[in-house]
Design a protein around this motif. Sequence first.
Motif, PDB file in Angstrom:
ATOM      1  N   GLY A  37       0.675  -1.333   0.018  1.00 51.95           N
ATOM      2  CA  GLY A  37      -0.018  -0.123  -0.031  1.00 51.95           C
ATOM      3  C   GLY A  37       0.693   1.372  -0.057  1.00 51.95           C
ATOM      4  N   GLU A  38       0.161   2.456   0.149  1.00 52.01           N
ATOM      5  CA  GLU A  38       0.849   3.749   0.394  1.00 52.01           C
ATOM      6  C   GLU A  38       1.417   3.884   1.857  1.00 52.01           C
ATOM      7  OE1 GLU A  38      -0.087   8.338  -0.273  1.00 52.01           O
ATOM      8  OE2 GLU A  38      -1.463   6.875  -1.175  1.00 52.01           O
ATOM      9  N   TRP A  39       2.655   4.102   1.832  1.00 54.79           N
ATOM     10  CA  TRP A  39       3.440   4.369   3.162  1.00 54.79           C
ATOM     11  C   TRP A  39       3.160   5.507   3.907  1.00 54.79           C
ATOM     12  CZ3 TRP A  39       5.761   1.016   6.362  1.00 54.79           C
ATOM     13  CH2 TRP A  39       6.786   1.565   7.153  1.00 54.79           C
ATOM     14  N   PRO A  40       2.489   5.415   5.203  1.00 56.59           N
ATOM     15  CA  PRO A  40       2.162   6.527   5.798  1.00 56.59           C
ATOM     16  C   PRO A  40       3.274   7.612   6.116  1.00 56.59           C
ATOM     17  CG  PRO A  40       1.584   4.486   6.963  1.00 56.59           C
ATOM     18  CD  PRO A  40       2.234   4.022   5.733  1.00 56.59           C
ATOM     19  N   PRO A  41       3.131   8.712   5.850  1.00 53.87           N
ATOM     20  CA  PRO A  41       4.307   9.576   5.676  1.00 53.87           C
ATOM     21  C   PRO A  41       4.734   9.836   7.328  1.00 53.87           C
ATOM     22  CG  PRO A  41       2.178  10.836   4.900  1.00 53.87           C
ATOM     23  CD  PRO A  41       1.884   9.288   5.227  1.00 53.87           C
ATOM     24  N   MET A  42       3.822   9.587   8.206  1.00 50.55           N
ATOM     25  CA  MET A  42       4.051   9.916   9.724  1.00 50.55           C
ATOM     26  C   MET A  42       5.034   8.975  10.222  1.00 50.55           C
ATOM     27  SD  MET A  42       0.691   8.663  11.331  1.00 50.55           S
ATOM     28  CE  MET A  42      -0.323   8.405  10.020  1.00 50.55           C
ATOM     29  N   LEU A  76      11.287   0.158  26.133  1.00 51.98           N
ATOM     30  CA  LEU A  76      11.542   0.586  24.608  1.00 51.98           C
ATOM     31  C   LEU A  76      11.574   2.217  24.703  1.00 51.98           C
ATOM     32  CD1 LEU A  76       8.654  -1.381  22.553  1.00 51.98           C
ATOM     33  CD2 LEU A  76      11.061  -1.055  22.254  1.00 51.98           C
ATOM     34  N   ARG A  77      10.721   2.965  25.613  1.00 53.70           N
ATOM     35  CA  ARG A  77      10.908   4.256  25.836  1.00 53.70           C
ATOM     36  C   ARG A  77      12.406   4.773  26.146  1.00 53.70           C
ATOM     37  NH1 ARG A  77       6.640   3.141  27.779  1.00 53.70           N
ATOM     38  NH2 ARG A  77       4.640   4.031  28.482  1.00 53.70           N
ATOM     39  N   GLN A  78      13.243   3.977  26.768  1.00 54.14           N
ATOM     40  CA  GLN A  78      14.697   4.379  27.042  1.00 54.14           C
ATOM     41  C   GLN A  78      15.335   4.235  25.664  1.00 54.14           C
ATOM     42  OE1 GLN A  78      15.733   4.717  30.161  1.00 54.14           O
ATOM     43  NE2 GLN A  78      13.666   4.720  30.481  1.00 54.14           N
ATOM     44  N   LEU A  79      14.857   3.485  24.563  1.00 58.21           N
ATOM     45  CA  LEU A  79      15.571   3.296  23.534  1.00 58.21           C
ATOM     46  C   LEU A  79      15.013   4.487  22.305  1.00 58.21           C
ATOM     47  CD1 LEU A  79      15.726  -0.462  23.150  1.00 58.21           C
ATOM     48  CD2 LEU A  79      17.632   1.095  23.834  1.00 58.21           C
ATOM     49  N   THR A  80      13.903   4.718  22.423  1.00 60.53           N
ATOM     50  CA  THR A  80      13.232   5.349  21.331  1.00 60.53           C
ATOM     51  C   THR A  80      11.837   6.099  21.787  1.00 60.53           C
ATOM     52  OG1 THR A  80      12.474   5.500  19.080  1.00 60.53           O
ATOM     53  CG2 THR A  80      11.723   3.532  20.408  1.00 60.53           C
ATOM     54  N   LEU A  81      11.446   7.235  21.440  1.00 59.00           N
ATOM     55  CA  LEU A  81      10.303   7.923  21.695  1.00 59.00           C
ATOM     56  C   LEU A  81       9.088   7.483  20.566  1.00 59.00           C
ATOM     57  CD1 LEU A  81      11.611  11.231  23.093  1.00 59.00           C
ATOM     58  CD2 LEU A  81      10.919   9.457  24.236  1.00 59.00           C
ATOM     59  N   GLU A  82       9.472   7.096  19.494  1.00 62.43           N
ATOM     60  CA  GLU A  82       8.697   6.642  18.574  1.00 62.43           C
ATOM     61  C   GLU A  82       7.907   5.285  18.686  1.00 62.43           C
ATOM     62  OE1 GLU A  82      10.062   8.170  14.437  1.00 62.43           O
ATOM     63  OE2 GLU A  82      11.996   7.857  15.618  1.00 62.43           O
ATOM     64  N   ALA A 101       3.880  -0.523  18.130  1.00 61.08           N
ATOM     65  CA  ALA A 101       4.546  -0.371  17.124  1.00 61.08           C
ATOM     66  C   ALA A 101       5.696   0.459  17.393  1.00 61.08           C
ATOM     67  CB  ALA A 101       3.609  -0.027  16.005  1.00 61.08           C
ATOM     68  N   VAL A 102       6.890   0.345  16.636  1.00 62.70           N
ATOM     69  CA  VAL A 102       8.079   0.963  17.290  1.00 62.70           C
ATOM     70  C   VAL A 102       8.857   1.313  16.248  1.00 62.70           C
ATOM     71  CG1 VAL A 102       9.189  -0.896  18.162  1.00 62.70           C
ATOM     72  CG2 VAL A 102       9.904   1.275  18.828  1.00 62.70           C
ATOM     73  N   SER A 103       9.585   2.561  15.953  1.00 58.37           N
ATOM     74  CA  SER A 103      10.085   3.035  15.162  1.00 58.37           C
ATOM     75  C   SER A 103      11.856   3.293  15.877  1.00 58.37           C
ATOM     76  CB  SER A 103       9.900   4.108  14.176  1.00 58.37           C
ATOM     77  OG  SER A 103      10.891   4.418  13.118  1.00 58.37           O
ATOM     78  N   GLY A 104      12.911   3.353  15.104  1.00 60.60           N
ATOM     79  CA  GLY A 104      14.096   3.775  15.783  1.00 60.60           C
ATOM     80  C   GLY A 104      14.819   2.571  16.362  1.00 60.60           C
TER      81      GLY A 104
END
Length: 153
Positions: A37-42, A76-82, A101-104
């Motif tokens: 699909g179309e990747w969400p820009p956020m 996870l919050r220690q590793l990334t805010l995303e 769901a996590v990014s970073g």
Amino acid sequence: MNSPDSLWISYAKTIIHVMPPGEPVLRISPAPLGEVGEWPPMFKAPIFVITAWNPASERLRESANRERQEALDAELRQLTLELWPAVGLDPDSSYREEGVAVSGLTKEQAITLGARHGQNAIFAWTPTAWRTLSCIDERRHEAGWRLGRKIAT
């Protein structure tokens, strides 16, 4: 108890709802390989979906699962805010597991976190594929993905 093969088949069919704040719920469904699909820009790829629920497929009480998930979220919050709340849904039943769901993170970090929290597998979502990644061996499954949006209720 489910066999490893039947679990793997279930993972490959899992639908994920991701709940970014202030946005419609994103419904990610597996699709044939190559269909995306179309990747969400956020979102910055890759996105990993990880849970701490029901370690090693042992069904725990909801309260125990929520405590386990809170511990994973804090780590996870220690590793990334995303990170965003997520729910994995079995399309053939009412079974669901809450997660995040996590990014970073790197793929290695995500798999290590899944393993540390007793998971058999995690999901990796990129603009080109939807992958199921084992946390206990080298098993992998790759598919395409479809994206739907719905207003949170």
